[in-house]
Design an enzyme around this catalytic site. Structure first.
Site, PDB file in Angstrom:
ATOM      1  N   GLY A   1       0.114  -3.841  -4.121  1.00  0.00           N
ATOM      2  CA  GLY A   1       0.776  -2.991  -3.129  1.00  0.00           C
ATOM      3  C   GLY A   1       1.476  -1.793  -3.753  1.00  0.00           C
ATOM      4  NE  ARG A   2       4.711  -4.356  -8.647  1.00  0.00           N
ATOM      5  CZ  ARG A   2       4.400  -5.582  -8.250  1.00  0.00           C
ATOM      6  NH1 ARG A   2       4.396  -5.874  -6.969  1.00  0.00           N
ATOM      7  NH2 ARG A   2       4.108  -6.525  -9.122  1.00  0.00           N
TER       8      ARG A   2
ATOM      9  CE  LYS B   1      -3.138  -6.812  -1.999  1.00  0.00           C
ATOM     10  NZ  LYS B   1      -2.760  -6.861  -3.407  1.00  0.00           N
TER      11      LYS B   1
ATOM     12  CD  GLU C   1      10.485  -6.595   6.242  1.00  0.00           C
ATOM     13  OE1 GLU C   1       9.418  -7.250   6.297  1.00  0.00           O
ATOM     14  OE2 GLU C   1      11.341  -6.768   5.359  1.00  0.00           O
TER      15      GLU C   1
ATOM     16  CD  GLU D   1       7.547  -5.951  -5.280  1.00  0.00           C
ATOM     17  OE1 GLU D   1       6.444  -5.407  -5.099  1.00  0.00           O
ATOM     18  OE2 GLU D   1       8.328  -6.190  -4.337  1.00  0.00           O
TER      19      GLU D   1
ATOM     20  CE  LYS E   1       8.310 -10.814   1.407  1.00  0.00           C
ATOM     21  NZ  LYS E   1       6.894 -10.595   1.128  1.00  0.00           N
TER      22      LYS E   1
ATOM     23  CG  HIS F   1      28.700  17.891  -8.642  1.00  0.00           C
ATOM     24  ND1 HIS F   1      29.662  18.745  -9.124  1.00  0.00           N
ATOM     25  CD2 HIS F   1      27.517  18.509  -8.853  1.00  0.00           C
ATOM     26  CE1 HIS F   1      29.087  19.846  -9.577  1.00  0.00           C
ATOM     27  NE2 HIS F   1      27.785  19.722  -9.432  1.00  0.00           N
TER      28      HIS F   1
HETATM   29  O1  F6P Z   1       8.321  -7.175  -0.926  1.00  0.00           O
HETATM   30  C1  F6P Z   1       7.188  -7.830  -1.318  1.00  0.00           C
HETATM   31  C2  F6P Z   1       5.918  -7.158  -0.907  1.00  0.00           C
HETATM   32  O2  F6P Z   1       4.913  -8.124  -0.969  1.00  0.00           O
HETATM   33  C3  F6P Z   1       5.554  -5.953  -1.769  1.00  0.00           C
HETATM   34  O3  F6P Z   1       5.005  -6.270  -2.978  1.00  0.00           O
HETATM   35  C4  F6P Z   1       4.638  -5.235  -0.859  1.00  0.00           C
HETATM   36  O4  F6P Z   1       4.392  -3.931  -1.294  1.00  0.00           O
HETATM   37  C5  F6P Z   1       5.421  -5.322   0.430  1.00  0.00           C
HETATM   38  O5  F6P Z   1       5.955  -6.632   0.405  1.00  0.00           O
HETATM   39  C6  F6P Z   1       4.646  -5.074   1.684  1.00  0.00           C
HETATM   40  O6  F6P Z   1       3.585  -5.983   1.823  1.00  0.00           O
HETATM   41  P1  F6P Z   1       2.394  -5.691   2.801  1.00  0.00           P
HETATM   42  O7  F6P Z   1       1.703  -4.457   2.345  1.00  0.00           O
HETATM   43  O8  F6P Z   1       1.513  -6.898   2.711  1.00  0.00           O
HETATM   44  O9  F6P Z   1       2.955  -5.521   4.184  1.00  0.00           O
END
Ligand code: F6P
Length: 506
Positions: free
Chosen positions: A248-249, A194, A200, A334, A474, A365
């Site tokens: 995002g979620r 987003k 990452e 979240e 972060k 199990h």
């Molecule tokens: O972990 C926090 C967060 O902002 C989530 O809410 C989001 O889905 C994720 O990081 C990834 O963010 P982005 O889509 O901006 O890479």
């Protein structure tokens, strides 16, 4: 513990009144409970008959919902009002899958989303006409978990479909594992973020771009398309937008679902949206007392604030839904892991419990021992499917019999003179049955959970759509990068000692 407001106090007193009543007792005392506590919405059937409330407690829960104007809150969500006040945003995920509001902002969102779906279809056709067989999706959190869940649940081997792989973790082993089995000549990639500022995704994106030998087969999805295109030199026609008004979620219904459409086909992706839209129409239109998402949300509040239970498990009795607990962990925790209300004041009741779970029958199990005989009671969501695609009918019968048996055993228990062989029972559960794991049914299930989360947020007075809690870690991680390289010193003495250990062993 927060000071409970009157409505929540009432829940506690109902729970205290019912403390000595078994689930079997509730069923005996209330003829018609089985029917009254079941709801059917399209391909979803859900029973709440094993929740530990009686008619009076249920009435108090409904009163709590009415007191918060839950119905009005849903109207505001669908109309695109600012339901995310801390970020000044709407949360219009419902407009990605249906046209249920006449508000100009929601209609505009619906039209914009429909136009992007056409672009997605065209990009899929272009990929189908190429040599590409595999897709690598790079993203994390909301830009990963939803697509990963749905692609895993509905994908599977089908001639002509792409194999879709996911890289999320910043641990390079994740990229190594995925890329190690693929041919760069026959692979395309989608970078989903987003913000396009997520560490990452930027690091993994660079690995994938270099592995592919350039950005010629890279696509991106972002609410910041300019940044996406510039970061990896991606052609504008392969950058799909999302928007600030989609969290995002809550975004798998947007172009964030591009990997889903590649895994299952665009037509079935649209069926997923249609299933969610059917649930949306129910949630918006049904009165509180027969509203599936509201009842699910009230059950969560009852278990958390009435019974005081601090954890909640979700058990998928369908291997294809094995990722559902991981997906729900982000969606629920979240969204609802908050300690202050929208106006910044402290919450008046405990908020989200810890969500966890796994796939039955495997987990029977492992941790089911604790569910049956441990001292802590864990309320459960069981999710199963009536018919299966797998060609092993006897296994499916066994799976269903285990699903039914576990919910019954946990509720009713069994007395024995031997304390080691005694089961106290009284473990509440909701059981959700899907007719079959179709795109429509899965869309409806996920939308139901989204709306249940929203209902809970309204009851608790919190914002379901921000996530400031993830920022501090972060920031610290970014600050510690130079310390790891030996360029600076960490401020915290424990971290300093750990850095010294890493340096000595590295
Ligand atoms: O972990 C926090 C967060 O902002 C989530 O809410 C989001 O889905 C994720 O990081 C990834 O963010 P982005 O889509 O901006 O890479």
């Amino acid at each position: 513990m927060p000071v409970a407001a009157p409505g929540f106090e009432q829940l506690r007193s109902h729970a205290a009144r019912l403390a000595g009543t078994s689930i079997a007792g509730l069923l005996k005392d209330e003829p018609g409970r089985v029917q009254a506590q079941a709801l059917q919405v399209g391909p979803l059937y859900a029973t709440f008959a094993r929740q530990r409330w009686d008619a009076q407690a249920w009435a108090a829960l409904l009163e709590l919902g009415r007191g918060c104007d839950l119905g009005g809150a849903f109207r505001r969500l669908f109309d695109g009002d600012t339901v995310n006040p801390t970020e000044g945003r709407a949360a219009l995920h419902t407009a990605l899958r249906g046209d249920l509001s006449s508000s100009p902002v929601a209609r505009q969102a619906f039209a914009t989303a429909a136009a992007v779906q056409l672009r997605m279809r065209a990009l899929i056709q272009a990929l189908e006409a190429s040599e590409v067989t595999d897709i690598v999706s790079v993203g994390i959190g909301g830009s990963d978990l939803g697509p990963r869940l749905v692609a895993d649940a509905l994908g599977g081997p089908r001639p002509g479909r792409f194999r879709v792989h996911f890289i999320s973790n910043v641990d390079g082993a994740a990229a190594q594992r995925v890329l190690g089995s693929l041919d760069p000549e026959r692979t395309a990639a989608i970078f989903i973020s987003k913000t396009f500022g997520t560490q990452e995704t930027l690091l993994n994106g660079a690995i994938v771009r270099d592995w592919l030998g350039g950005s010629g087969r890279i696509h991106a999805v972002s609410a910041n398309p300019g940044r996406a295109a510039a970061s990896f030199d991606i052609a504008a026609e392969r950058v799909l937008p999302m928007w600030d008004w989609v969290g995002g979620r809550y975004s798998l219904w947007s172009a964030v679902g591009f990997p889903i459409a590649l895994a299952i086909g665009m037509d079935r992706f649209e069926q997923l949206l249609a299933g969610a839209a059917q649930m949306d129409a129910h949630v918006l239109g049904a009165p509180l007392e027969s509203n599936l998402a509201v009842r699910h949300g009230l059950a969560a509040v009852w278990n958390r604030n009435g019974l005081g239970l601090a954890s909640q498990a979700v058990l998928a009795y369908d291997q294809r839904l094995a990722l559902l607990p991981a997906y729900l962990q982000q969606l629920v925790m979240e969204s609802l892991g908050k300690g202050v209300q929208c106006d910044g004041s402290a919450v008046v009741a405990d908020t989200v419990p810890v969500w966890w779970g796994g796939a039955g029958t495997d987990v029977q199990h492992s941790f089911f021992q604790a569910l049956h005989q441990g001292t802590g009671i864990v309320p459960l969501d069981f999710v199963g499917t009536v018919s299966s695609d797998a060609p092993y009918a006897e296994n499916h019968q066994a799976l269903l019999s285990n699903l039914l048996a576990q919910s019954e055993a946990l509720a009713n228990g069994q007395r024995s003179d031997d304390p080691h062989r005694s089961y106290a029972g009284g473990r509440p559960s909701t059981l959700i049955l899907l007719d079959a794991l179709t795109p429509e049914a899965l869309g409806g299930l996920i939308a139901m959970y989204e709306h249940s989360v929203y209902a809970q947020s309204v009851l608790w007075g919190i914002n379901a759509f921000d996530q400031f809690g993830v920022e501090l870690g972060k920031q610290l991680a970014n600050g510690l990068l130079p310390a790891l390289k030996g360029e600076t010193e960490a401020k915290d003495p424990v971290t300093r000692a750990l850095l010294a250990e890493i340096a000595a062993r590295g």
